[in-house]
Design an enzyme around this catalytic site. Structure first.
Site, PDB file in Angstrom:
ATOM      1  N   THR A 197     -37.677  15.458  11.595  1.00 17.21           N
ATOM      2  CA  THR A 197     -37.597  14.748  12.869  1.00 17.21           C
ATOM      3  C   THR A 197     -37.753  13.290  12.497  1.00 17.21           C
ATOM      4  OG1 THR A 197     -38.687  16.519  14.140  1.00 17.21           O
ATOM      5  CG2 THR A 197     -38.952  14.306  14.985  1.00 17.21           C
ATOM      6  N   ASP A 224     -42.140  19.846  20.325  1.00 20.43           N
ATOM      7  CA  ASP A 224     -43.024  18.795  20.844  1.00 20.43           C
ATOM      8  C   ASP A 224     -42.299  17.470  21.067  1.00 20.43           C
ATOM      9  OD1 ASP A 224     -42.655  18.749  18.039  1.00 20.43           O
ATOM     10  OD2 ASP A 224     -44.317  17.344  17.824  1.00 20.43           O
ATOM     11  N   GLY A 266     -43.308  17.776  12.364  1.00 20.41           N
ATOM     12  CA  GLY A 266     -43.938  18.987  11.859  1.00 20.41           C
ATOM     13  C   GLY A 266     -43.931  20.080  12.908  1.00 20.41           C
TER      14      GLY A 266
HETATM   15  N1  ASP Z   1     -41.667  18.671  15.606  1.00 19.08           N
HETATM   16  C1  ASP Z   1     -40.326  19.162  15.615  1.00 19.08           C
HETATM   17  C2  ASP Z   1     -40.253  20.389  16.440  1.00 19.08           C
HETATM   18  O1  ASP Z   1     -41.157  21.195  16.411  1.00 19.08           O
HETATM   19  C3  ASP Z   1     -39.790  19.515  14.297  1.00 19.08           C
HETATM   20  C4  ASP Z   1     -40.113  18.632  13.184  1.00 19.08           C
HETATM   21  O2  ASP Z   1     -40.755  17.635  13.291  1.00 19.08           O
HETATM   22  O3  ASP Z   1     -39.683  18.955  12.109  1.00 19.08           O
HETATM   23  O4  ASP Z   1     -39.237  20.570  17.084  1.00 19.08           O
END
Ligand code: ASP
Length: 350
Positions: free
Chosen positions: A200, A231, A252
């Protein structure tokens, strides 16, 4: 006005501070001490070009929100970042669904889209949700129709590379179905690399007025159940800005963040006086304390996933932390744009 006061006020104006009516020289000075001498932009580790772009725009006089969005647009447009925008990994049906949120400190306004398909810059749509509707979050088909109404062009966001990685995933999902796995090749390795990887971009900035903004944009969890929302588009989870305190965002495992409203928490820890890095560490600790389901714990009783936080406060101090060691984040400030190591709560198990 006494000459001394005039000079003080001129210096403040030169530092980008407006002369506030009804505030005397000493108060102005106290105010100046709380504001950054130079803008600061931070992002997740995939945002070096983003922080450079945002910094040059802020120095050119742009609003912090326009600047951070223009920064992350570079990553949304980049087919080689498999976790954001065009070229992001798709859901289990092979369709790319994007999530994004934006928050503008000076107006405390926010906008977001979730599960939007076929539009490669969801952060731009999120800003329009903020500016051109009376809502904060629009999802799915409604978000796509809203984007179309604003003239966004639809395009297939799946690249040849992400289609082949998805196909590999699909063919190897179940040994009893009718999909027969193709030969081992470079996409097998990429699949292993990205199977459990989150990715992200979050980017936050503060200017010399102490005004803050942030944006988070993602293709979310690879091979997710269609319609799954993480999120990133949830204000308070993947992003939060309070213009009196600071801005924070996250990358994350979104599910952990959603259950703890972590970006809001980072900002609240900063409000209590913690440094940005300490606020991020404490938030990682909160996730660890609240992770109780056996399927989410390792042999040490610690989370078996990672979440990272990035934070900048109104004074321009910044920091980042992850549950587990490793990785970096990007920052641009008076010293230029660079990567810095991310702080962490736990060392990896040997
Ligand atoms: N936080 C993002 C999600 O859960 C994914 C990521 O940051 O890799 O959609």
């Amino acid at each position: 006005m006494k000459r001394r006061d005039f000079i003080k006020k001129s210096a403040l104006a030169g530092a980008g501070l407006s002369i506030l009516p009804g505030i005397d020289g000493l108060q102005q000075e106290a105010l100046a001490a709380t504001r950054p001498k130079h803008p600061v932009v931070i992002s997740s580790g995939n945002g070096l070009e983003a922080v450079k772009k945002a910094m040059s725009m802020i120095k050119g006089g742009s609003d912090t929100l326009d600047a951070v969005i223009a920064g992350v647009n570079i990553v949304e447009d980049d087919p080689d970042d498999l976790t954001v925008g065009y070229g992001g990994l798709p859901n289990e049906d092979g369709v790319v669904e994007l999530d994004s949120s934006v928050m503008h400190g000076p107006t405390h306004n926010a906008g977001a889209v979730a599960s939007i398909r076929n539009i490669k810059n969801p952060s731009k749509v999120a800003k329009l949700v903020m500016e051109r509707t009376d809502h904060v979050l629009i999802v799915g088909e409604g978000a796509l129709r809203f984007a179309r109404a604003h003239g966004f062009k639809e395009e297939d966001l799946l690249t040849d590379k992400t289609r082949k990685i998805w196909l590999k995933w699909k063919e190897n999902l179940n040994s009893k179905d009718d999909w027969l796995p193709g030969p081992e090749d470079e996409y097998s390795q990429l699949l292993e690399q990205y199977r459990e990887v989150y990715g992200t971009i979050n980017c936050c900035a503060v200017d010399t007025n102490g005004d803050l903004s942030g944006v988070t944009t993602t293709s979310g969890l690879s091979f997710k159940i269609p319609g799954r929302v993480g999120d990133s588009p949830i204000i308070g989870a993947g992003l939060f800005v309070d213009n009196e305190v600071g801005a924070a965002g996250s990358t994350g495992r979104g599910e952990a963040n959603l259950k703890n409203l972590c970006s809001f928490l980072v900002v609240e820890f900063m409000r209590m006086g913690k440094s940005p890095e300490e606020a991020c560490i404490q938030t990682c600790q909160r996730i660890a304390d609240n992770t109780k389901m056996a399927m989410l714990l390792d042999d040490n009783g610690r989370p078996n996933f990672n979440v990272k936080f990035y934070a900048v406060n109104k004074k321009g101090q910044f920091g980042a932390a992850a549950i587990y060691e490793g990785g970096n984040f990007c920052v641009a400030d008076a010293k230029g744009a660079r990567h810095e190591d991310i702080a962490y709560l736990f060392k990896r198990k040997k």
